[in-house]
Design a protein around this motif. Structure first.
Motif, PDB file in Angstrom:
ATOM      1  N   ASN A   8     -16.469  49.130   2.003  1.00 56.65           N
ATOM      2  CA  ASN A   8     -16.109  47.799   2.473  1.00 56.65           C
ATOM      3  C   ASN A   8     -16.398  46.819   1.339  1.00 56.65           C
ATOM      4  N   PRO A   9     -15.378  46.226   0.708  1.00 60.49           N
ATOM      5  CA  PRO A   9     -15.615  45.394  -0.481  1.00 60.49           C
ATOM      6  C   PRO A   9     -16.418  44.132  -0.189  1.00 60.49           C
ATOM      7  N   TYR A  10     -16.512  43.736   1.091  1.00 63.77           N
ATOM      8  CA  TYR A  10     -17.261  42.527   1.450  1.00 63.77           C
ATOM      9  C   TYR A  10     -18.771  42.778   1.508  1.00 63.77           C
ATOM     10  N   LEU A  11     -19.172  44.036   1.410  1.00 61.94           N
ATOM     11  CA  LEU A  11     -20.595  44.375   1.573  1.00 61.94           C
ATOM     12  C   LEU A  11     -21.278  44.730   0.262  1.00 61.94           C
ATOM     13  N   TYR A  12     -20.522  44.827  -0.822  1.00 60.74           N
ATOM     14  CA  TYR A  12     -21.104  45.249  -2.099  1.00 60.74           C
ATOM     15  C   TYR A  12     -20.623  44.341  -3.224  1.00 60.74           C
ATOM     16  N   THR A  13     -21.516  44.089  -4.172  1.00 60.89           N
ATOM     17  CA  THR A  13     -21.124  43.387  -5.392  1.00 60.89           C
ATOM     18  C   THR A  13     -20.945  44.408  -6.505  1.00 60.89           C
ATOM     19  N   PRO A  14     -20.033  44.189  -7.424  1.00 67.43           N
ATOM     20  CA  PRO A  14     -19.857  45.133  -8.533  1.00 67.43           C
ATOM     21  C   PRO A  14     -21.143  45.359  -9.330  1.00 67.43           C
ATOM     22  N   VAL A  15     -21.913  44.291  -9.520  1.00 67.49           N
ATOM     23  CA  VAL A  15     -23.123  44.434 -10.329  1.00 67.49           C
ATOM     24  C   VAL A  15     -24.148  45.365  -9.684  1.00 67.49           C
ATOM     25  N   SER A  16     -24.131  45.459  -8.332  1.00 67.44           N
ATOM     26  CA  SER A  16     -25.081  46.345  -7.655  1.00 67.44           C
ATOM     27  C   SER A  16     -24.823  47.806  -8.001  1.00 67.44           C
ATOM     28  N   PHE A  17     -23.588  48.145  -8.348  1.00 72.76           N
ATOM     29  CA  PHE A  17     -23.265  49.505  -8.777  1.00 72.76           C
ATOM     30  C   PHE A  17     -23.532  49.685 -10.275  1.00 72.76           C
ATOM     31  N   ILE A  18     -23.093  48.708 -11.051  1.00 73.53           N
ATOM     32  CA  ILE A  18     -23.204  48.828 -12.506  1.00 73.53           C
ATOM     33  C   ILE A  18     -24.666  48.898 -12.942  1.00 73.53           C
ATOM     34  N   ASP A  19     -25.530  48.101 -12.321  1.00 72.38           N
ATOM     35  CA  ASP A  19     -26.945  48.077 -12.695  1.00 72.38           C
ATOM     36  C   ASP A  19     -27.642  49.407 -12.435  1.00 72.38           C
ATOM     37  N   THR A  20     -27.133  50.173 -11.484  1.00 67.10           N
ATOM     38  CA  THR A  20     -27.733  51.480 -11.160  1.00 67.10           C
ATOM     39  C   THR A  20     -26.950  52.626 -11.793  1.00 67.10           C
ATOM     40  N   GLN A  21     -26.036  52.271 -12.706  1.00 62.85           N
ATOM     41  CA  GLN A  21     -25.204  53.261 -13.393  1.00 62.85           C
ATOM     42  C   GLN A  21     -24.406  54.118 -12.406  1.00 62.85           C
ATOM     43  N   ASN A  22     -23.977  53.468 -11.343  1.00 63.11           N
ATOM     44  CA  ASN A  22     -23.150  54.117 -10.336  1.00 63.11           C
ATOM     45  C   ASN A  22     -21.739  53.546 -10.463  1.00 63.11           C
ATOM     46  N   PHE A  23     -20.759  54.402 -10.659  1.00 66.26           N
ATOM     47  CA  PHE A  23     -19.396  53.941 -10.909  1.00 66.26           C
ATOM     48  C   PHE A  23     -18.481  54.446  -9.795  1.00 66.26           C
ATOM     49  N   PRO A  24     -18.294  53.625  -8.746  1.00 63.19           N
ATOM     50  CA  PRO A  24     -17.601  54.087  -7.539  1.00 63.19           C
ATOM     51  C   PRO A  24     -16.096  54.181  -7.664  1.00 63.19           C
ATOM     52  N   VAL A  25     -15.517  53.532  -8.674  1.00 62.77           N
ATOM     53  CA  VAL A  25     -14.052  53.536  -8.822  1.00 62.77           C
ATOM     54  C   VAL A  25     -13.671  53.907 -10.245  1.00 62.77           C
ATOM     55  N   PHE A  41     -21.078  41.274   6.934  1.00 60.73           N
ATOM     56  CA  PHE A  41     -19.845  40.715   6.383  1.00 60.73           C
ATOM     57  C   PHE A  41     -19.789  39.208   6.591  1.00 60.73           C
ATOM     58  N   ILE A  42     -20.107  38.739   7.808  1.00 57.86           N
ATOM     59  CA  ILE A  42     -20.064  37.297   8.108  1.00 57.86           C
ATOM     60  C   ILE A  42     -21.000  36.541   7.193  1.00 57.86           C
ATOM     61  N   ASN A  43     -22.209  37.056   7.027  1.00 57.05           N
ATOM     62  CA  ASN A  43     -23.201  36.387   6.183  1.00 57.05           C
ATOM     63  C   ASN A  43     -22.740  36.336   4.725  1.00 57.05           C
ATOM     64  N   ASN A  44     -22.249  37.456   4.211  1.00 60.51           N
ATOM     65  CA  ASN A  44     -21.809  37.514   2.812  1.00 60.51           C
ATOM     66  C   ASN A  44     -20.608  36.610   2.563  1.00 60.51           C
ATOM     67  N   TYR A  45     -19.664  36.638   3.511  1.00 55.91           N
ATOM     68  CA  TYR A  45     -18.419  35.897   3.317  1.00 55.91           C
ATOM     69  C   TYR A  45     -18.649  34.388   3.371  1.00 55.91           C
ATOM     70  N   THR A  46     -19.431  33.926   4.340  1.00 48.76           N
ATOM     71  CA  THR A  46     -19.700  32.487   4.450  1.00 48.76           C
ATOM     72  C   THR A  46     -20.483  31.983   3.241  1.00 48.76           C
ATOM     73  N   GLN A  47     -21.434  32.792   2.763  1.00 45.08           N
ATOM     74  CA  GLN A  47     -22.194  32.390   1.582  1.00 45.08           C
ATOM     75  C   GLN A  47     -21.303  32.299   0.345  1.00 45.08           C
ATOM     76  N   THR A  48     -20.390  33.248   0.214  1.00 47.05           N
ATOM     77  CA  THR A  48     -19.505  33.250  -0.947  1.00 47.05           C
ATOM     78  C   THR A  48     -18.552  32.062  -0.925  1.00 47.05           C
ATOM     79  N   VAL A  49     -17.982  31.758   0.243  1.00 46.71           N
ATOM     80  CA  VAL A  49     -17.078  30.607   0.369  1.00 46.71           C
ATOM     81  C   VAL A  49     -17.830  29.308   0.071  1.00 46.71           C
ATOM     82  N   ALA A  50     -19.091  29.228   0.510  1.00 48.83           N
ATOM     83  CA  ALA A  50     -19.896  28.023   0.294  1.00 48.83           C
ATOM     84  C   ALA A  50     -20.150  27.755  -1.187  1.00 48.83           C
TER      85      ALA A  50
END
Length: 472
Positions: A98-115, A313-322
């Motif tokens: 779910n792209p609304y639940l993860y930031t790209p940096v959360s994967f990159i910082d842990t050397q996890n490459f999901p795509v 999702f609601i929390n992440n999305y509203t914070q991002t729009v703000a």
């Protein structure tokens, strides 16, 4: 020979335009400021001359609009990095995330490459973009998924798919825009102030911004609404919201559009004509139709968001729009004045407070516009939408160039020219990148003042001086 005799100048202009667009798309980086301004200005001259010499040949202008867009097909966007995030989101969904639940940096910082090509995509989008949750609505995400389906291991291939979707949307806007203009008795050629505009071609086709898809659904919805097909108009309006959230701003303006009427189903297409001709201000709101209209929009929008829904999702999305109101600032006008006043009294940037105040003021202004006129036609509605969105942009903390696309399409249905002028001078906002590699990365406020000085001057001419002269 006869064709060449009559179309010699437009054809020569077309060849020069194709060459200039090629230079712009394949031989320019955004920090080459002289080339950027020179190419853009030259393209505008070509644009104006084409409309002068071929203004009545709709078919010819349509072909040219397609050819100019086709130049960009193999180009990587050179003025925006956002498309890297688009590709990332689409590939994340295809991998089951779910792209609304993860930031790209959360994967990159842990050397996890999901795509596929995760490192390249993260480097392209930049740390700022990669550190925030995505804010792109679900139908926009569907476009990203389509790019991933057709090109899951090539950035250029994904960009090409995204570009084809945006070009298709532009020609959908051309189709429904022409039909709406014709029904409103406005010259059909006005649509080319949008379709053939170098700003639209570069920012949407070139830089892959999905305002074009949102605008396609918005214009389609307005056409259906004007034709009396309000139920389908509501569904399509929801699709527009599900590409970009901007159409939410226009929902209150539709309140007085739904007047009580005795029209039967066969006469629905004449509803707008009767509304324009009828000056009876005592006609009442058809609340049953109004509530149904808003209900269909709400239900359709919720269904589109449903696959991604969760409390997180609601929390992440509203914070991002703000963030767009309380953290980010770019190419603003009135906000920069308020910011300086804040510095004067407190000594630091009051963007969080100013952003909240701006949000409230915009909502109040739109509500006032919604109840300003007791009787409303489609032309009045479009003009009101124009000023509501103008007010939003004038007060916003962040005004990226592609935001103007919505303002420009609305202006096509009015007599106001300040959005068209703004679509030219907005190119100066890219001069902010002059300081990109310096210690002081702040924008040059003199350039911002120059841009908005022109826009406000034309706005005053449109609203006050021009109308007064016509009256006299």
């Amino acid at each position: 020979m006869q064709f060449w005799k009559f179309y010699k100048i437009p054809l020569l202009l077309t060849f020069v335009g194709l060459f200039l667009y090629w230079l712009f798309s394949y031989n320019l980086i955004r920090t080459e400021y002289t080339k950027l301004i020179t190419f853009y200005t030259a393209l505008w001259i070509i644009f104006i001359l084409l409309l002068k010499y071929a203004k009545d040949n709709i078919k010819f202008l349509t072909i040219i609009a397609f050819l100019f867009r086709a130049v960009f097909i193999l180009a990587i966007p050179n003025l925006s990095q956002d498309f890297y995030r688009f590709i990332w989101d689409g590939r994340m969904i295809l991998e089951g995330f779910n792209p609304y639940l993860y930031t790209p940096v959360s994967f990159i910082d842990t050397q996890n490459f999901p795509v596929a090509q995760a490192r390249e995509l993260y480097a392209g989008m930049g740390q700022l973009n990669g550190s925030h949750f995505t804010n792109y609505p679900p139908l926009n995400q569907l476009c990203f998924v389509i790019a991933g389906l057709f090109s899951g291991h090539s950035i250029l291939g994904s960009a090409m798919v995204l570009r084809l979707l945006i070009v298709a949307a532009d020609f959908g806007t051309l189709y429904f825009g022409k039909r709406l203009l014709k029904q409103l008795n406005i010259p059909v050629k006005n649509i080319f102030w949008y379709i053939l505009n170098p700003f639209i071609i570069i920012e949407l086709t070139g830089n892959l911004h999905f305002e074009g898809v949102m605008i396609f659904f918005l214009v389609w919805s307005l056409y259906l609404l004007h034709s009396g097909k309000w139920k389908w108009a509501a569904v399509i309006f929801a699709l527009s919201i599900s590409v970009k959230l901007i159409p939410l701003l226009f929902l209150p303006l539709l309140f007085r559009y739904f007047k009580s009427t005795s029209l039967n189903d066969q006469n629905k297409n004449n509803e707008i004509l009767k509304r324009v001709q009828n000056d009876d201000s005592s006609s009442k709101i058809d609340f049953k139709k109004l509530i149904s209209f808003y209900g269909i929009i709400g239900l359709t929008t919720c269904l589109l968001f449903a696959p991604f829904f969760s409390s997180e999702f609601i929390n992440n999305y509203t914070q991002t729009v703000a963030l767009w109101f309380q953290n980010f600032e770019f190419n603003a006008s009135i906000y920069y004045v308020a910011r300086e006043i804040g510095y004067l009294f407190t000594g630091y940037n009051e963007i969080a407070l100013i952003g909240k105040i701006v949000s409230v003021v915009i909502v109040v202004f739109v509500l006032v516009l919604s109840f300003y006129k007791r009787q409303i036609s489609t032309k009045t509605l479009l003009t009101t939408m124009l000023f509501a969105f103008s007010f939003y942009l004038f007060l916003s903390t962040t005004v990226h160039p592609w935001y103007l696309a919505t303002l420009l399409i609305l202006s096509v249905f009015t007599n106001y020219k300040f959005p068209l002028v703004w679509s030219f001078v907005i190119i100066f906002s890219y001069l902010a990148y002059i300081n990109l590699n310096k210690a002081d990365k702040s924008e040059n406020l003199w350039i911002i003042a120059f841009e908005y000085g022109i826009v406000y001057a034309v706005l005053i001419w449109d609203v006050l001086i021009s109308k007064r002269l016509k009256h006299q």
